[in-house]
Design a protein around this motif. Structure first.
Motif, PDB file in Angstrom:
ATOM      1  N   GLY A   1       0.787  -1.226   0.000  1.00 31.26           N
ATOM      2  CA  GLY A   1       0.000   0.000   0.000  1.00 31.26           C
ATOM      3  C   GLY A   1       0.818   1.274   0.000  1.00 31.26           C
ATOM      4  N   ARG A   2       2.140   1.143   0.132  1.00 27.61           N
ATOM      5  CA  ARG A   2       2.947   2.362   0.196  1.00 27.61           C
ATOM      6  C   ARG A   2       2.964   3.080  -1.138  1.00 27.61           C
ATOM      7  NH1 ARG A   2       7.313   2.942   4.369  1.00 27.61           N
ATOM      8  NH2 ARG A   2       8.303   4.234   2.802  1.00 27.61           N
ATOM      9  N   VAL A   3       2.866   4.396  -1.084  1.00 24.46           N
ATOM     10  CA  VAL A   3       2.800   5.162  -2.327  1.00 24.46           C
ATOM     11  C   VAL A   3       4.140   5.132  -3.054  1.00 24.46           C
ATOM     12  CG1 VAL A   3       2.327   7.420  -3.315  1.00 24.46           C
ATOM     13  CG2 VAL A   3       1.013   6.623  -1.364  1.00 24.46           C
ATOM     14  N   ASP A   4       5.262   5.108  -2.297  1.00 22.74           N
ATOM     15  CA  ASP A   4       6.557   5.184  -2.982  1.00 22.74           C
ATOM     16  C   ASP A   4       7.011   3.844  -3.559  1.00 22.74           C
ATOM     17  OD1 ASP A   4       6.750   4.269  -0.435  1.00 22.74           O
ATOM     18  OD2 ASP A   4       8.670   5.201   0.013  1.00 22.74           O
TER      19      ASP A   4
ATOM     20  N   TYR B   1      -2.375   5.459   3.890  1.00 24.95           N
ATOM     21  CA  TYR B   1      -2.994   4.775   5.024  1.00 24.95           C
ATOM     22  C   TYR B   1      -2.399   5.184   6.368  1.00 24.95           C
ATOM     23  CZ  TYR B   1       0.936   1.533   4.674  1.00 24.95           C
ATOM     24  OH  TYR B   1       2.187   0.985   4.622  1.00 24.95           O
ATOM     25  N   THR B   2      -1.269   5.870   6.370  1.00 22.65           N
ATOM     26  CA  THR B   2      -0.731   6.279   7.663  1.00 22.65           C
ATOM     27  C   THR B   2      -1.308   7.610   8.130  1.00 22.65           C
ATOM     28  OG1 THR B   2       1.130   7.263   6.535  1.00 22.65           O
ATOM     29  CG2 THR B   2       1.451   5.058   7.436  1.00 22.65           C
ATOM     30  N   GLN B   3      -1.925   8.355   7.215  1.00 22.91           N
ATOM     31  CA  GLN B   3      -2.442   9.669   7.579  1.00 22.91           C
ATOM     32  C   GLN B   3      -3.967   9.717   7.597  1.00 22.91           C
ATOM     33  OE1 GLN B   3      -0.429  12.353   8.188  1.00 22.91           O
ATOM     34  NE2 GLN B   3       1.379  11.076   7.920  1.00 22.91           N
ATOM     35  N   ASP B   4      -4.550   8.973   6.674  1.00 16.39           N
ATOM     36  CA  ASP B   4      -5.976   9.138   6.428  1.00 16.39           C
ATOM     37  C   ASP B   4      -6.764   7.982   7.068  1.00 16.39           C
ATOM     38  OD1 ASP B   4      -8.301  10.126   5.345  1.00 16.39           O
ATOM     39  OD2 ASP B   4      -8.122   8.815   3.602  1.00 16.39           O
TER      40      ASP B   4
END
Lengths: 281, 289
Positions: free
Chosen positions: B124-127, B144-147
């Motif tokens: 799921g990581r964007v990078d 997913y870590t912010q929202d």
């Protein structure tokens, strides 16, 4: 509309097969995508992972796997995990077999309550037991040993093994027991020589489940170990070094934890369906 | 099967009883012990009665965790059970392709739970993750870590990925036990696909589906490792489910009294709900499925 339903009825099978295949393909792809990504990452260098976004490794490298297989701190994690998983499976089956026989064959005082009480242990959240286990095994000097983890995992594996085996044993007609006793077999001889071969698939399925739940559990095995019996899943957190996370190594370690499970599945593939129904089909 | 009455059967059950007493009753009594005592350190304990229980019942923390937990379990049951049945209906009944499906579907079930968490954390990581990167490329704001919503979607999709196969395999086992004659009779009656499902397949699957629901409910209610690895209970406390909260309290802050009271109430909730499922299940068993 009788004629409207009759016409497509002839064609229906072919369309349904295709649609089923499509549904299955979509579902399997959904299952495989994250695994493919993990495998992909495990074959890359950390620089490539963090650099370009590539669907296949450009510079194929097995360095991550080599690191794991040459460093005892890494590969001993797999050995530790396998040791306590096997111990747990053996203990669970050894105590569950006679108990399941009793539950499937006899009425006795408090049998139903006992059976549900056993099942409640399968329902107990490991988080509730983490701290008491830690104190219990520390006080008897078993902390950080394989047997401690194996015994702790009995908490949920023994009830499950009893439940599964009882289901399979119920399917064996009671006349077989009676005939064997008439033929002069004692209980022990009958159980080992005649009864166990009859429920061999059930024993295999129960062993599979014990292996599975012991292999995947982390909270208890991590709480009960520090160095000597530390499972691989806990060692994986080591990849967070000073320079950030070594993603390639983490992915390779993850891939290697999947392999024992895959091997076990391959052995029991013909019993999987019935096994997952706990013998109750 | 008619069982004979034999109280000597207790001897066969004895090993299980001893083992489970050691690994369940002793620890559970430790928890009970803590729940009614208070300490100022130095291993000095004194009686606190039901204070901790009262305190926990009046605290929002436990109720919030319980509410999140109930939502989580309800959502994953609502997705996994129908989806699992749907997949099972589409599975090939025999042949190599069927074995292939069985083996592939079982794979996620045998991955250690923190590895499942790691897989989805990476995915799921964007990078560096395929999912995060693709969503970002499509212009969807996903982190997913912010929202909160993204975090919830991630852990739910993860659980669906992880466990739907269990439901599907159970349902498949139920389907396979239906004799061909039933389908032939339905064809003679010109029953529609829906009616075949409703009156033949569903009743035959009821027994195993109850097992599936029972297992999925119990396991989702005690879930700890996977969401903890992915979100760590965050952002904020948005995905702090019951077990995560409990471990934080017991092992993180070492609040033994409240944590023990929390544990017991947690266990009782699971017990109560599981008992309902279990009763329904044994009744189905008795009817001979």
């Amino acid at each position: 509309m009788p004629d409207a339903t009759a016409a497509p009825a002839r064609k229906a099978p072919r369309i349904r097969v295709n649609r089923s295949a499509l549904v299955m393909a979509a579902y399997l792809i959904f299952l495989m995508l994250p695994l493919y990504w993990l495998l992909n990452m495990s074959l890359k260098t950390n620089a490539e992972i963090l650099g370009d976004f590539t669907l296949f490794p450009r510079n194929l490298t097995f360095q991550n796997y080599v690191t794991i297989f040459t460093d005892p701190a890494w590969y001993m994690g797999y050995v530790n995990s396998l040791i306590y998983v096997v111990m747990n499976t053996v203990i669970s089956l050894a105590v569950a077999l006679p108990a399941a026989y009793a539950f499937s064959r006899y009425h006795f005082m408090g049998d139903k309550h006992l059976f549900f009480w056993l099942l409640t242990n399968r329902m107990a959240p490991p988080a509730v037991f983490a701290l008491p286990f830690f104190q219990l095994y520390s006080s008897v000097g078993l902390f950080d040993t394989h047997i401690a983890v194996a015994l702790a995992h009995c908490l949920f594996n023994v009830p499950l093994a009893v439940w599964i085996l009882e289901g399979f044993m119920r399917g064996v007609p009671k006349e077989i027991d009676e005939t064997a006793y008439i033929d002069g077999y004692g209980f022990g001889a009958f159980f080992v020589k005649i009864f166990m071969p009859l429920i061999a698939s059930g024993i295999g399925v129960a062993a599979f489940f014990c292996f599975m739940f012991s292999w995947v559990e982390l909270l208890l095995s991590r709480t009960l170990t520090t160095v000597d019996a530390k499972p691989i899943a806990a060692i994986m957190t080591r990849t967070q070094g000073a320079s950030g996370i070594d993603w390639g190594l983490l992915a390779a370690a993850g891939i290697l934890t999947i392999i024992p499970g895959a091997l076990v599945i391959w052995f029991v593939r013909n019993y999987i369906a019935k096994g997952f129904a706990l013998g109750r089909v | 099967m008619n069982k004979t009455l034999n109280n000597k059967a207790w001897f066969l059950v004895l090993p299980v009883l001893v083992l489970v007493a050691f690994s369940a009753v002793i620890p559970l009594m430790t928890v009970v012990n803590y729940s009614v005592q208070d300490t100022f350190g130095n291993n000095q304990f004194f009686w606190a009665g039901l204070e901790w229980f009262e305190e926990m019942l009046h605290e929002d923390r436990m109720w919030n965790a319980l509410r999140r937990q109930l939502i989580f379990s309800a959502v994953i049951l609502a997705i996994e059970v129908p989806l699992g049945v749907f997949v099972a209906l589409n599975m090939p009944k025999s042949g190599a392709w069927s074995s292939f499906c069985l083996v592939t579907m079982s794979l996620p079930l045998l991955i250690p739970w923190n590895v499942v968490g790691t897989i989805w954390q990476i995915f799921g990581r964007v990078d560096i993750g395929l999912l995060g990167h693709t969503l970002a490329a499509m212009g969807i704001d996903y982190n997913y870590t912010q929202d909160t919503i993204a975090a919830w979607v991630t852990i739910i999709v993860m659980d669906v990925w992880h466990w739907t196969s269990l439901v599907a395999l159970l349902a498949f086992a139920g389907l396979k036990s239906i004799p061909d004659a039933y389908y032939q009779a339905a064809r003679i009656d010109q029953a529609s696909r829906w009616k075949v499902f409703r009156y033949i397949e569903l009743p035959k699957m009821a027994g195993v589906l109850m097992i599936a629901i029972l297992l999925r409910f119990m396991d989702s209610f005690m879930i700890y490792t996977e969401p903890f690895v992915v979100t760590g209970g965050g952002p904020g406390n948005a995905t702090t489910l019951l077990s995560i909260d409990l471990v934080k309290m017991a092992l993180g802050q070492f609040d033994l009294g409240p944590a023990a009271a929390f544990s017991l109430m947690y266990f009782l909730v699971i017990l109560a709900i599981s008992w309902v499922f279990y009763t329904v299940m044994t009744n189905l068993d008795k009817k001979g499925m």
